[in-house]
Design a protein around this motif. Structure first.
Motif, mmCIF file in Angstrom:
data_model
loop_
_atom_site.group_PDB
_atom_site.id
_atom_site.type_symbol
_atom_site.label_atom_id
_atom_site.label_comp_id
_atom_site.label_asym_id
_atom_site.label_seq_id
_atom_site.Cartn_x
_atom_site.Cartn_y
_atom_site.Cartn_z
ATOM 1 N N ALA A 35 -2.072 6.983 1.098
ATOM 2 C CA ALA A 35 -2.550 7.425 2.416
ATOM 3 C C ALA A 35 -3.451 8.650 2.261
ATOM 4 C CB ALA A 35 -1.366 7.740 3.333
ATOM 5 N N ASN A 36 -3.067 9.574 1.382
ATOM 6 C CA ASN A 36 -3.879 10.771 1.135
ATOM 7 C C ASN A 36 -5.234 10.397 0.539
ATOM 8 O OD1 ASN A 36 -1.715 12.295 2.014
ATOM 9 N ND2 ASN A 36 -1.079 12.952 -0.033
ATOM 10 N N VAL A 37 -5.223 9.448 -0.405
ATOM 11 C CA VAL A 37 -6.470 9.000 -1.033
ATOM 12 C C VAL A 37 -7.389 8.374 0.029
ATOM 13 C CG1 VAL A 37 -7.464 7.296 -2.630
ATOM 14 C CG2 VAL A 37 -5.530 8.719 -3.359
ATOM 15 N N ALA A 38 -6.809 7.540 0.876
ATOM 16 C CA ALA A 38 -7.598 6.853 1.906
ATOM 17 C C ALA A 38 -8.219 7.847 2.885
ATOM 18 C CB ALA A 38 -6.732 5.839 2.644
ATOM 19 N N PHE A 47 -12.472 3.399 -2.582
ATOM 20 C CA PHE A 47 -11.367 2.494 -2.271
ATOM 21 C C PHE A 47 -11.591 1.658 -1.007
ATOM 22 C CE2 PHE A 47 -9.689 5.810 -4.988
ATOM 23 C CZ PHE A 47 -8.913 5.106 -5.883
ATOM 24 N N VAL A 48 -12.828 1.634 -0.521
ATOM 25 C CA VAL A 48 -13.131 0.910 0.718
ATOM 26 C C VAL A 48 -12.750 -0.573 0.606
ATOM 27 C CG1 VAL A 48 -15.015 0.089 2.187
ATOM 28 C CG2 VAL A 48 -14.894 2.499 1.569
ATOM 29 N N ALA A 49 -13.178 -1.218 -0.482
ATOM 30 C CA ALA A 49 -12.901 -2.656 -0.641
ATOM 31 C C ALA A 49 -11.400 -2.900 -0.829
ATOM 32 C CB ALA A 49 -13.682 -3.205 -1.832
ATOM 33 N N TYR A 55 -4.005 -7.722 0.323
ATOM 34 C CA TYR A 55 -3.460 -8.227 -0.940
ATOM 35 C C TYR A 55 -3.818 -7.280 -2.080
ATOM 36 C CZ TYR A 55 -2.869 -11.022 -5.126
ATOM 37 O OH TYR A 55 -2.512 -11.438 -6.379
ATOM 38 N N ARG A 56 -5.061 -6.868 -2.100
ATOM 39 C CA ARG A 56 -5.541 -5.970 -3.152
ATOM 40 C C ARG A 56 -4.851 -4.600 -3.077
ATOM 41 N NH1 ARG A 56 -12.073 -5.588 -4.152
ATOM 42 N NH2 ARG A 56 -11.961 -3.780 -5.520
#
Ligand code: HEM
Length: 135
Positions: A35-38, A47-49, A55-56
């Motif tokens: 969550a912090n990374v996002a 990390f957009v994709a 699933y990824r």
């Protein structure tokens, strides 16, 4: 094996895995870490994709949990790519690496993981930097 009830590392000291709260503690820390990374504008473009594909994202979560569990002496097996394989072609900078580590530290602090355990986990992940940065 061994004559202790603490853990399975043949000492009377619990493993880092146990001190992190086992799979439950590691899973909580990993979820907050992601969550912090996002939310981290320094690296979330990377990390957009991943975030767009449930699933990824789930696969990354499971790989991270297995990696931390196995690395800290827990009963898991990391089944993902090597760190070199996973990050080759990304040309990740040292600043980005440090940003991601800070997101992990913030998660551990949020869950009140003590300084000693934080340092012990970072000591396991730190050496991976040379396979991740600039590849
Ligand atoms: C100690 C630091 C790091 C660790 C332990 C780590 C760990 C991992 C792991 C376990 C995977 C999954 C490998 C697989 O799919 O088999 C992965 C993938 C990935 N990592 Fe890292 N990583 C680190 C640093 C970074 C940094 C600094 C970035 C970028 C800022 C990054 C970006 C990515 C991306 C974009 C993926 C692909 C995710 C996907 O498959 O959708 N990583 N990493």
């Amino acid at each position: 094996a061994g004559c202790n009830k603490d853990d399975d590392n043949n000492t009377n000291e619990p493993t880092l895995y146990t001190r992190l709260g086992g799979l439950e503690g590691i899973s909580k820390v990993t979820d907050q870490f992601l969550a912090n990374v996002a939310a981290d504008s320094k690296i979330n473009e990377r990390f957009v994709a991943t975030v767009a594909d449930p699933y990824r994202l789930q696969l990354l979560r499971n790989n991270l949990i297995d990696q931390i569990c196995a690395g800290s002496g827990g009963p898991c097996q990391y089944k993902g790519k090597t760190m070199l394989e996973a990050h080759t072609g990304m040309n990740i900078s040292t600043d980005e690496f440090n940003a991601l580590v800070n997101d992990l530290v913030a998660s551990m602090t949020y869950y009140k993981v003590a300084e000693q355990e934080q340092s012990a986990l970072l000591a396991i992940l730190g050496p991976m930097q040379s396979d991740i940065v600039g590849k």
